[in-house]
Design a protein around this motif. Structure first.
Motif: not given
Length: 128
Positions: A46, A68, A87
């Motif tokens: 992420k 992200n 996330l």
């Protein structure tokens, strides 16, 4: 960021890898290179960008390159927690202030729509 203690994020998947990239005044190409390097190092990571100092419109392009999350340079612990939580739930995260700026900038500069012809106008009679 160094000023935060460890954030107790009990609901977060401990196997996830997060990269936070401070971008400041870096060129867009440098930023894209850093995103690609992070993806090469950990494909399912992420990526959170923060502290972007250039045009707000470019942030949209970074999301297209599969970041992200985005946080402003002055984010706080609560905003970071919200970002990580989003996330972890496989949602993107954009700080509310940035979202408002993006929406209002689009409204101000708004893409001018071309007038559409009615369907009947698209059919041109053929005269010989």
């Amino acid at each position: 960021r160094d000023s935060f203690n460890e954030l107790p994020l009990d609901s977060i998947d401990a196997t996830s890898v997060y990269f936070m990239i401070r971008i400041g005044n870096a060129s867009d190409q440098t930023i894209l290179n850093n995103i690609n390097k992070a993806r090469l190092a950990q494909k399912s990571c992420k990526i959170i960008l923060y502290d972007y100092q250039q045009s707000i419109h470019n942030i949209v392009e970074f999301f297209r390159k599969e970041i992200n999350g985005y946080l402003p340079d002055d984010f706080n612990e609560s905003e970071l927690r919200d970002c990580i939580t989003s996330l972890a739930a496989n949602r993107i995260h954009v700080n509310l202030q940035i979202t408002i700026e993006l929406v209002t900038a689009h409204i101000r500069t708004g893409a001018k729509k071309k007038p559409r012809l009615a369907r009947t106008a698209l059919k041109v009679p053929m005269y010989y």
